[in-house]
Design an enzyme around this catalytic site. Structure first.
Site, short mmCIF file in Angstrom:
data_model
loop_
_atom_site.label_atom_id
_atom_site.label_comp_id
_atom_site.label_asym_id
_atom_site.label_seq_id
_atom_site.Cartn_x
_atom_site.Cartn_y
_atom_site.Cartn_z
CB CYS A 41 -13.53 -20.29 -69.65
SG CYS A 41 -13.04 -18.59 -69.98
CB ALA B 117 -12.19 -16.62 -66.02
NE ARG C 242 -9.76 -12.64 -58.71
CZ ARG C 242 -8.46 -12.80 -58.49
NH1 ARG C 242 -7.59 -12.01 -59.08
NH2 ARG C 242 -8.05 -13.73 -57.65
CG HIS D 56 -6.43 -21.31 -61.27
ND1 HIS D 56 -7.30 -22.10 -60.54
CD2 HIS D 56 -7.03 -20.12 -61.41
CE1 HIS D 56 -8.38 -21.40 -60.26
NE2 HIS D 56 -8.25 -20.19 -60.78
#
Lengths: 508, 497
Positions: free
Chosen positions: B75, B78, B109, B208
């Site tokens: 989503c 994230a 990550r 992003h």
């Protein structure tokens, strides 16, 4: 073909960035970072280890740092995977499902099937009915589960989606048959923790499957393990029950779902409690719950609707807890405790008498889900170890008083403080101001372990940075030996690592 | 159906690539399992490749996933917290909302950094407002303000704070912008509000974009660098330093005589982002996640930008020359010197690994860049891509992908777990490259697998240093003895003909 490539040395991230050229690169980069000076960093680091910092740290009211807690739907997914042919469907945002799957996959190193109803911004306005209906249609067509267990993400909860209503609607649209099992549970992530979600999902599944199934007693004992992210523990419980000769139903059982073989064929639904057995659970002689924190709602259902004997026991870790489990189950099932079980107990005691000298008096910090903390504390006390800091982010007052009780009953329990609701940044202050010899908890304690130079024994969830520990039990007499092995050998590794040459003994 | 992977001694016949028609037929077959309406939707996302990028084979992308199909996507939270902003090491990133989102993305990550955790760097930590029911009912703004203050008190060396919104924030009408403004002033450091609620958009991608915009609105151009400018200043954009990728890439740029003034955002800092507007050129690796800020910097500061690819010798050398062309003779000369040095290393690796990997067939499913960007590295070792696709790419990513693949190769956009498994079963690649949620499925199917988000805990894979690690790992996956042992000798499963 040669089996070793003639490539010479290949250096990866573990080595290459220690080389001079990369160290110089990092130095050059600092010109653009506006970094803190090494003095500033050193001074602040020292300050954060102080009592003064501890007091400020514990005065926090709003900020949570490094909690040991996850949200409800994560638990609901694990609960669903305990039942045969069951696909978890989490209604709401799709990111959540990606996260639940990857979280469990990193711990179990197994596939974790689950689907989302993929609600997006427009569903936030109009509600997610059409998403859930389409999700049921697509998931059942493609993945052909025997049952779909539905839970919710916080998006669906905040906008007030009504699962019962939606599922009825899906049946009306004939997307699923009238008898096709779709148990559900509302699992708001801002209430309780993953334990709560596990509990209400199991409750929802049992409530749905057992409806209209009251019949003749089946002579079985139900075992409800609660949230147990260890396939080894489930297998050990089953093995022990087998030795006892008890006819049981394990509600739920993800020991095969999350530990299936690699054979060249991928099976979507290996194992799990057969749905027929789960349906018949309402006719059991008795139900035994193993972890209060993740079974209390299910226990209410059983108490209220099933009208048979039920009892909640501590997780059977350690001698007394396992004795209690064995004796209770044997009594409820009306079986004699066989010599084989007594012998296993004897082997655990034998191992304890072998190893106690390295654990007696060792100061321990222990972190985890509340039922795990209470149970492991009991075992530590049996070994003569000294629990000092007991932290459970999602532990409540009931957990705190249960733990205090266990501590009070042992002369080794007087130095402990129980910290419900605290996180790992709190633990950090505790350990730096009141050091311990051993840390016990999940992989997330590794940073503190390294910083404080205290060995970590990985027990609980999640364990991401070691392999296969979840395949081994800590419950039962057999699990006691395994846990003891981990504890004593960790102490011995540390002893060897720090020993002066003259004390580097060949025999310990 | 061919049996699971055999040992590489059967280097004999490499199956030919399917034709466009054969790929169409395979796609049709796989779609048959879906309800008709879903099949119709999904059909637009599954196509055989046309290297010319023809309209007929155009892949539909960047739209909602169908409910219940087991999409691999995440989503917007994230995309923002996990991908773009989380790697910034000297900021505290608050996961604002209930405890889960921050918990599942804690330390998962591998965006590496240099720093002292909890003191001047905060990457592998979980900061959250841990929303309870009362926060949903009464709102979380007051709590957020207090959280900012507690952060400043307990983490005095933090250079700033970001507020990563989770789903409830947008639904209950909190005003995090107001809190951020107040707290920025009160604490005298940037507090950046990010509206990356998970229900926004259709995948990580909008996250992003939202994160890029937050940097644009709250950090970009806000500081002047302490270091004197040079004609060779560049910003390294869209590299998250997975396993040290950005450091390996930075080495090449510095060898070329360039001066990297900022890393966006692996091992990145507030100051680098805030002073980036002085770059002479922006060099972008992950186009999908950071093209937005490049466009902004071009519009606002006139900074040109160039895409580049540091996966594998062919792309590295091509990118180096193309970048050098933007600079003077000094850089061009340094670049050729570096290339000559690198070729020795490239040769060493190619000689050692190509004989072991030649002809091996690879299927990929990654996020928004690597499904096309790594093709060159595989081909440099003699391997072939027989299927690729993205979780959250857009049309411009597919346009960049078409020319990299042969005709007829299957392209899948936002594939479901079912589709990926079905394609793999039919195509039987020698190696699958995807994510952690896929890894163990394919292992059980007997297909060697490498995680291509996390590099399977290895890396770096970028650059010269990364190519040797990449080659070692692909060889290790394909040639490990485990795969030949999967079938128990006494089972009556089909025997290899």
């Amino acid at each position: 073909m040669t089996t070793i490539p003639a490539a010479g040395k290949i250096r990866d991230h573990n080595e290459i960035f220690r080389s001079e050229e990369y160290l110089e690169q990092a130095e050059r980069k600092k010109a653009y970072e506006q970094p803190c000076t090494s003095d500033e960093v050193a001074a602040t680091l020292e300050w954060t280890k102080s009592w003064e910092y501890r007091e400020k740290n514990f005065a926090r009211e709003a900020l949570t740092v490094n909690p040991v807690k996850a949200c409800q739907p994560l638990g609901a997914v694990l609960a669903s995977l305990g039942f045969a042919g069951t696909l978890p469907l989490v209604h709401g945002s799709q990111g959540c499902v990606a996260y639940f799957r990857s979280h469990f996959t990193r711990h179990f190193r197994e596939p974790v099937p689950a689907v989302s109803s993929s609600m997006t911004e427009d569903a936030a306005v109009f509600g997610g009915m059409s998403n859930l209906v389409e999700a049921l249609q697509n998931a059942t067509s493609v993945y052909k589960p025997a049952m779909v267990a539905v839970s919710t993400t916080c998006m669906a909860e905040v906008i007030g989606d009504d699962l019962q209503n939606f599922i009825t609607g899906a049946r009306a649209k004939e997307v699923i048959g009238p008898e096709y099992p779709v148990p559900f549970a509302h699992t708001p992530s801002f209430v309780g923790s993953h334990l709560t979600g596990y509990d209400v999902m199991v409750r929802g599944i049992l409530s749905s499957l057992t409806e209209g199934r009251k019949a003749e007693p089946n002579g079985k004992v139900n075992i409800v393990p609660g949230f147990l992210p260890s396939t080894g523990d489930l297998r050990e419980i089953k093995r022990l029950l087998g030795l006892l000769g008890v006819d049981y139903t394990l509600l739920g059982d993800h020991s095969d779902t999350l530990d299936s073989p690699a054979t060249g064929e991928y099976e979507l639904y290996p194992g799990g409690t057969p749905l027929e057995e789960a349906a018949d659970a309402v006719n059991a002689t008795a139900t035994v719950f193993l972890q209060e924190g993740s079974t209390r709602k299910t226990a209410e259902l059983v108490r209220h609707d099933w009208g048979a004997d039920e009892v909640t026991l501590p997780l059977p870790v350690g001698v007394a807890n396992t004795d209690g489990f064995v004796a209770t189950v044997a009594r409820l099932a009306g079986v004699e405790i066989p010599a084989a079980v007594t012998a296993e107990r004897g082997r655990l005691l034998d191992a304890m008498s072998d190893s106690y000298s390295y654990l007696h008096g060792k100061r321990v910090a222990l972190v985890g889900d509340p039922d795990l903390v209470v149970a492991v504390t009991a075992f530590l006390l049996e070994l003569g170890a000294i629990p000092v800091h007991l932290v459970s982010t999602n532990g409540d007052e009931a957990f705190a008083s249960k733990t205090e009780e266990v501590l009070a009953a042992s002369p080794f329990g007087h130095e402990a403080t129980v910290w419900p609701g605290k996180d790992l940044w709190h633990l950090r202050s505790l350990v730096h101001t009141e050091p311990v010899d051993l840390l016990i908890g999940s992989s997330y304690l590794k940073y503190l372990s390294r910083e404080a130079g205290i060995p970590l024994v990985r027990v609980g969830f999640p364990i991401f940075d070691r392999h296969h520990l979840h395949r081994y039990p800590i419950v039962g007499y057999g699990g006691g030996i395994w846990l003891l092995t981990q504890l004593v050998n960790t102490v011995l590794e540390e002893l060897d690592r720090t020993a002066p040459d003259h004390s580097f003994d060949a025999v310990r | 159906m061919t049996p699971p992977h055999e040992s590489s001694s059967s280097a004999a016949a490499v199956p030919p690539l399917p034709t466009r028609e054969q790929t169409e037929a395979m796609i049709g077959d796989v779609l048959a399992a879906y309800p008709p309406r879903t099949a119709k939707f999904r059909a637009r996302h599954l196509k055989p490749n046309d290297p010319g990028g023809g309209k007929e084979c155009e892949v539909k992308s960047n739209i909602k996933s169908r409910p219940g199909v087991m999409t691999i996507r995440g989503c917007a939270y994230a995309g923002s917290k996990g991908v773009v902003l989380g790697p910034l090491k000297d900021m505290v990133h608050i996961s604002h909302g209930p405890v889960g989102c921050g918990q599942y993305s804690w330390g998962t990550r591998r965006n590496y950094y240099h720093g002292t955790l909890g003191i001047d760097s905060f990457v592998a930590m979980q900061f959250t407002t841990d929303f309870a029911e009362r926060d949903i009912v009464f709102g979380g703004d007051k709590k957020l303000a207090q959280v900012c203050q507690e952060i400043k008190e307990l983490f005095p060396l933090a250079r700033g704070i970001t507020v990563q919104s989770e789903c409830p924030i947008g639904l209950i009408g909190d005003d995090i912008d107001a809190v951020a403004r107040d707290q920025s002033a009160a604490l005298a450091c940037p507090v950046v509000p990010v509206r990356c609620e998970g229900f926004r958009g259709v995948s990580q991608s909008l996250g992003h974009h939202i994160a890029n915009d937050a940097i644009r609105d709250w950090l970009l151009g806000t500081r002047e660098p302490a270091v004197e400018a040079t004609p060779y200043d560049v910003a390294l954009i869209g590299d998250y330093n997975i396993g040290g990728d950005a450091w390996a890439s930075r080495k090449i740029l510095e060898d070329m005589g360039l001066n990297v003034i900022a890393q966006w955002s692996g091992d990145g800092t507030v100051n680098e982002l805030a002073t980036s507007h002085h770059a002479k050129v922006n060099l972008i690796h992950c186009y999908r996640s950071m093209n937005y800020i490049c466009t902004t910097m071009e519009e606002r500061f006139g900074i040109p930008w160039a895409e580049y690819n540091f996966f594998g010798p062919t792309k590295i050398v091509e990118s180096m020359r193309r970048i050098a062309d933007l600079f003077d003779e000094h850089v061009k000369a340094r670049t050729e010197e570096a290339i000559a040095r690198y070729e020795v290393e490239f040769d060493r690796i190619r000689k050692a690994f190509t004989p072991r990997l030649k002809g091996k067939r690879v299927m990929l499913l990654v996020g928004g860049l690597r499904p096309r960007h790594t093709i060159g590295a595989y081909e440099d070792l003699g391997m072939e891509i027989i299927g690729t696709g993205y979780e959250f790419a857009h049309r411009d990513d597919y346009e960049r992908t078409n020319p990299e693949l042969k005709d007829g190769v299957v392209l899948y956009d936002d594939p479901s777990a079912f589709e990926l498994e079905e394609f793999a079963n039919r195509l039987r690649p020698d190696l699958m490259g995807s994510g952690v949620k896929e890894k163990y499925v394919f292992h059980k199917m007997g297909l060697p697998f490498r995680q291509m988000h996390s590099w399977d805990y290895s890396g770096p894979y970028h650059g010269v240093d990364g190519f040797s690690v990449f080659a070692r790992d692909m060889d290790m996956a394909i040639n490990n003895p485990t795969w030949g042992l999967l079938r128990a000798p006494w089972t009556t499963a089909e025997v290899a003909s």
